[in-house]
Write a protein that holds these residues in place. Structure first.
Motif, PDB file in Angstrom:
ATOM      1  N   ALA A 332       3.425   1.485   5.803  1.00  0.00           N
ATOM      2  CA  ALA A 332       2.052   1.390   6.323  1.00  0.00           C
ATOM      3  C   ALA A 332       1.043   1.666   5.207  1.00  0.00           C
ATOM      4  O   ALA A 332       0.088   0.904   5.021  1.00  0.00           O
ATOM      5  CB  ALA A 332       1.856   2.373   7.472  1.00  0.00           C
ATOM      6  N   GLU A 333       1.294   2.742   4.461  1.00  0.00           N
ATOM      7  CA  GLU A 333       0.358   3.120   3.396  1.00  0.00           C
ATOM      8  C   GLU A 333       0.283   2.043   2.317  1.00  0.00           C
ATOM      9  O   GLU A 333      -0.790   1.730   1.810  1.00  0.00           O
ATOM     10  CB  GLU A 333       0.778   4.459   2.762  1.00  0.00           C
ATOM     11  CG  GLU A 333       0.577   5.666   3.675  1.00  0.00           C
ATOM     12  CD  GLU A 333      -0.883   6.064   3.814  1.00  0.00           C
ATOM     13  OE1 GLU A 333      -1.712   5.560   3.057  1.00  0.00           O
ATOM     14  OE2 GLU A 333      -1.183   6.859   4.717  1.00  0.00           O
ATOM     15  N   LEU A 334       1.430   1.484   1.977  1.00  0.00           N
ATOM     16  CA  LEU A 334       1.450   0.475   0.906  1.00  0.00           C
ATOM     17  C   LEU A 334       0.785  -0.818   1.362  1.00  0.00           C
ATOM     18  O   LEU A 334       0.103  -1.485   0.581  1.00  0.00           O
ATOM     19  CB  LEU A 334       2.879   0.222   0.428  1.00  0.00           C
ATOM     20  CG  LEU A 334       3.510   1.414  -0.314  1.00  0.00           C
ATOM     21  CD1 LEU A 334       4.978   1.159  -0.618  1.00  0.00           C
ATOM     22  CD2 LEU A 334       2.743   1.731  -1.599  1.00  0.00           C
ATOM     23  N   ASN A 335       0.946  -1.157   2.635  1.00  0.00           N
ATOM     24  CA  ASN A 335       0.268  -2.345   3.158  1.00  0.00           C
ATOM     25  C   ASN A 335      -1.236  -2.144   3.180  1.00  0.00           C
ATOM     26  O   ASN A 335      -1.995  -3.064   2.862  1.00  0.00           O
ATOM     27  CB  ASN A 335       0.782  -2.673   4.559  1.00  0.00           C
ATOM     28  CG  ASN A 335       2.007  -3.560   4.516  1.00  0.00           C
ATOM     29  OD1 ASN A 335       1.918  -4.719   4.150  1.00  0.00           O
ATOM     30  ND2 ASN A 335       3.154  -3.008   4.840  1.00  0.00           N
ATOM     31  N   LEU A 336      -1.641  -0.941   3.570  1.00  0.00           N
ATOM     32  CA  LEU A 336      -3.069  -0.602   3.552  1.00  0.00           C
ATOM     33  C   LEU A 336      -3.613  -0.727   2.132  1.00  0.00           C
ATOM     34  O   LEU A 336      -4.670  -1.322   1.905  1.00  0.00           O
ATOM     35  CB  LEU A 336      -3.248   0.830   4.050  1.00  0.00           C
ATOM     36  CG  LEU A 336      -4.671   1.372   4.082  1.00  0.00           C
ATOM     37  CD1 LEU A 336      -5.171   1.436   5.526  1.00  0.00           C
ATOM     38  CD2 LEU A 336      -4.756   2.752   3.468  1.00  0.00           C
ATOM     39  N   GLU A 337      -2.843  -0.187   1.205  1.00  0.00           N
ATOM     40  CA  GLU A 337      -3.233  -0.234  -0.207  1.00  0.00           C
ATOM     41  C   GLU A 337      -3.389  -1.680  -0.686  1.00  0.00           C
ATOM     42  O   GLU A 337      -4.369  -2.031  -1.329  1.00  0.00           O
ATOM     43  CB  GLU A 337      -2.162   0.485  -1.030  1.00  0.00           C
ATOM     44  CG  GLU A 337      -2.496   0.638  -2.487  1.00  0.00           C
ATOM     45  CD  GLU A 337      -1.325   1.248  -3.252  1.00  0.00           C
ATOM     46  OE1 GLU A 337      -0.970   2.404  -2.958  1.00  0.00           O
ATOM     47  OE2 GLU A 337      -0.759   0.561  -4.112  1.00  0.00           O
ATOM     48  N   GLN A 338      -2.403  -2.500  -0.308  1.00  0.00           N
ATOM     49  CA  GLN A 338      -2.424  -3.907  -0.734  1.00  0.00           C
ATOM     50  C   GLN A 338      -3.639  -4.640  -0.165  1.00  0.00           C
ATOM     51  O   GLN A 338      -4.327  -5.373  -0.875  1.00  0.00           O
ATOM     52  CB  GLN A 338      -1.147  -4.589  -0.284  1.00  0.00           C
ATOM     53  CG  GLN A 338      -0.852  -5.867  -1.070  1.00  0.00           C
ATOM     54  CD  GLN A 338       0.264  -6.660  -0.447  1.00  0.00           C
ATOM     55  OE1 GLN A 338       1.217  -6.069   0.080  1.00  0.00           O
ATOM     56  NE2 GLN A 338       0.175  -7.956  -0.465  1.00  0.00           N
ATOM     57  N   SER A 339      -3.888  -4.401   1.123  1.00  0.00           N
ATOM     58  CA  SER A 339      -5.020  -5.048   1.789  1.00  0.00           C
ATOM     59  C   SER A 339      -6.325  -4.638   1.108  1.00  0.00           C
ATOM     60  O   SER A 339      -7.177  -5.472   0.816  1.00  0.00           O
ATOM     61  CB  SER A 339      -5.036  -4.647   3.261  1.00  0.00           C
ATOM     62  OG  SER A 339      -6.229  -5.062   3.851  1.00  0.00           O
TER      63      SER A 339
END
Lengths: 493, 493
Positions: A332-339
């Motif tokens: 979740a955190e990495l997807n947020l970061e990517q977005s």
């Protein structure tokens, strides 16, 4: 009989054994307490993780709502500004290329922003580059708001339920493992009790054997004594006259014989008793030795294998499930970061495209009617005047020639002057450009924390405004700017 | 005189010129309005950017404070739990390897966490892997809290002051540029007024010239008429008698001659007047034509060069300064991202190191006295019994042999059974492992928004708990687990 310094007394042996078993029993109790404690700590940890993510979900939701409010506030404002802009232009003397439909589209912007995939490229091209940056900044806030809502939702609806499951599983496994452990400990205590009982049996039978042996030895001694007595008496009788005491001797002999027989019988009986007890003692010792081996093997198995297996059973799937729950968090955190990073890339791209020249072009196109040059002034012949060309014949010829020469001389002077002014202006402009394009925007230092939280604030605050170099640079910028305008004004724009 | 269909009247020409100049004047006014509006929009945009970052600084500070509270709350709790853990162990029958100094160190953890560089590795090694994950999770929250404070600080003390400066600079430049623009427009209007005046002069002089010409022509006609009259009268007088009317004829001749002279004189005068006026008209037309060229050049220069330069002056440094302010924002965001990513990497590393086996080892070492195997039970000879070995001679030999054979037969049966059970258990364990290590933690889907905000929530909620596959998997997991324990219990642990 036996020296107390050489052999342990039965009581001592029993006491030692009792101490040893007591220690083991205490250890077993501690082991259960330790499992309980581990279970308690694990349940507590999982509860903490749930509470942590529940609270963090609230914080993320709060953050998301605040970001959304922020975006909406400025998007609404941007829209009303565009509306005003449209009104202002439409009331002016000139018609404008921005149609009411365009304004409506601009006001639909907040809606469009929520689906960045469909971000209207056409709009982009009509918008000045700083406004484009501003729109993307608001877009980014909307995107982050949405992502933090998603994050909060994943915490609540995916991660926390996982921890609930892990907690349930752990509790169930601990309970079962404890039951199994209790059974194992009961079995071990049974073995220890058996060892105690066979040891006592050995002691008893061995004592019986020793006692039978000593009784046998006593009988043997009595027998030896009786035999010795008979021999002495016969020796004493030998020097005496054989007839005077013959009858007494026969009687005595008879008594002695029956006594020896009695002793022999007793000895036989005691020999049989001793043999029987000795065998019992040997069997008891054998049982004790076998039980000793079995007990040590059981204790070894329990301590080396069973305890380890027991902990394995408690842990069954725990680390793997925890791993998955935490990997969900990381995902979740990495997807947020990517977005977020994608959004920042878009902004960076817009910042790179901040361009005065194309904005000027865009502005002039947008207000085409305001900026387009008027029609050329045409020669208006008076009353059908046929001559529309400069008349350069006599008598005006010489005057015109003179005037032309004067103008040419003035022009060449101006050209030289102009070159000088142009050079000065270009240099001045370059100075201003250098001042305003200095690369002073890297704030990496602020994120390098040296010691404590306290030192952070002061470091950051110093970085921009309070530096003496900034004030100096600004003074220099304004001075140069003033000079630039003065030169322009002096020599005509 | 001239056909109205062929030539424009003076009034028409003046009206046309007036319209053209009026339009230009209106355009100039609109241009100033447009600059004003651009300035207004720019100031508004910069004000919005300041307000936006001020509000966002608040939001970031809020977020940071909430994160810090969250971290502190659990760090305080973790510390008190560790304290309890220590107490629990120290009151139990066994001494524990965790010294009070260790507990103190553990309670100093929150302090240590604020400087992750000095994160104590020694602690890490004493801590169970899930607790290590938990500590890093709290560490990450502290780190993010600190980073968002820094972000807020950079907004307030670096980015906003930049926008304030850009706004000041823009205002100043717009003011100066407007002054210059006003001067340029005044100059342009002066040129247009001059053109108007030279055009009117041309009209006047041309009208004078035309009038002089017509007067000249009139004189010429009169002269011709006069000459024609003389010739007719002479023709008429020819058939009559010469003497009867000789005096009258002489007188008439005299009158005609003086009249012709008068007309000739007038004609000469008018000729001179016409020549003079004609020259004036030519000069006026030349002036008009030159003014026309100059005006068109001025208009061209103003519209093509000056307006562009004027906008350049307004923009001087604007895009570059805005660029730097926004790059500061990007630098801050990217540093925050990097810091966060480093923390996530540390957590990922800890998650990878979630390991049951090493945790078991750690636990057993931590509670060494609880888990260490006791001393072997040694043979305790009774009353100096010298035989400490199994006695396997007659008469117990045969009995022992028989017992040994029975045990061996039982053992081989158990071994076969055990192999079976072992296989079953390993397969069961593998099933459980497969269930608990299924890779179901990727939440990328949740961050792929299809249409609108509304659809997000439902998608996320569906991903974990509500899926039928999850419930099925969990049922399967518990069933397998139950089976595993049953097998272990049935066949001894």
């Amino acid at each position: 009989m036996t020296s107390p310094a050489k052999f342990k007394k039965d009581k001592e042996i029993i006491a030692e054994y009792d101490t040893q078993v007591k220690e083991i029993r205490a250890q077993l109790t501690e082991q259960m307490k330790c499992l309980d404690q581990q279970c308690e700590l694990r349940v507590q940890l999982l509860q903490d993780l749930q509470d942590f993510f529940r609270k963090k979900a609230e914080i993320e939701m709060d953050y998301s709502r605040n970001l959304e409010k922020l975006a909406e506030r400025f998007l609404a404002k941007t829209c009303s500004t565009k509306d005003q802009q449209f009104k202002f232009i439409s009331f002016s003397a000139f018609t404008v290329i921005m149609s009411p439909a365009d304004v409506q589209a601009a006001c639909d912007f907040p809606g469009l922003l929520s689906t960045p995939e469909s971000f209207p490229l056409r709009k982009d091209q009509n918008v000045l580059s700083p406004v484009n940056c501003w729109n993307l900044l608001l877009n980014q806030v909307k995107r982050e708001s949405r992502d933090h809502t998603t994050l909060s939702d994943i915490y609540l609806n995916n991660i926390i339920p996982r921890f609930v499951q892990v907690s349930e599983d752990s509790g169930r496994l601990f309970k079962k493992s404890k039951e199994v452990g209790q059974q194992l400990q009961d079995d071990l205590m049974k073995v220890l009790n058996e060892l105690y009982s066979v040891m006592k049996t050995y002691h008893m039978y061995n004592a019986d054997s020793i006692s039978a042996q000593s009784k046998l030895k006593e009988a043997e001694k009595q027998e030896e004594k009786q035999i010795g007595k008979s021999v002495k008496q016969e020796d004493r009788q030998t020097p005496r006259s054989p007839d005077s005491t013959a009858n007494v001797r026969i009687e005595e002999k008879h008594v002695r014989r029956s006594s020896v027989k009695k002793i022999e019988k007793m000895k036989e009986k005691r020999q049989a008793k001793y043999t029987e007890n000795k065998l019992k003692a040997i069997k008891a010792r054998n049982e004790y030795l076998l039980a000793l081996e079995a007990t040590n093997a059981s204790v070894f198995k329990y301590y080396i294998h069973d305890l380890s297996d027991l902990i394995d059973c408690c842990d069954l799937g725990y680390h793997a499930s925890l791993n998955r729950a935490l990997r969900t968090f990381l995902s979740a955190e990495l997807n947020l970061e990517q977005s977020k990073h994608e959004g920042l890339d878009a902004i960076e791209n817009a910042v790179e495209n901040l361009d005065a020249t194309s904005d000027k072009q865009r502005l002039m196109e947008m207000y085409n009617n305001v900026f387009c040059p008027p029609m050329k002034f045409e020669f208006q012949p008076h009353m059908g005047d046929m001559a529309s060309q400069l008349c350069a014949q006599q008598p005006v010829q010489s005057e015109l020639l003179q005037r032309c020469q004067q103008l040419q001389s003035r022009l060449s002077t101006l050209k030289i002057e102009n070159e000088e002014v142009k050079k000065t202006m270009e240099a001045t402009l370059q100075t201003i450009q250098d001042i305003v394009t200095v690369e002073d925007f890297d704030v990496s230092d602020c994120f390098q924390y040296s010691n404590s939280m306290e030192s952070v604030k002061s470091t950051v605050s110093e970085t921009f405004m309070s530096k003496p170099s900034i004030a100096k640079r600004r003074a220099n910028q304004q001075e140069t700017e003033q000079f630039y305008f003065t030169v322009r004004e002096c020599y005509g724009f």
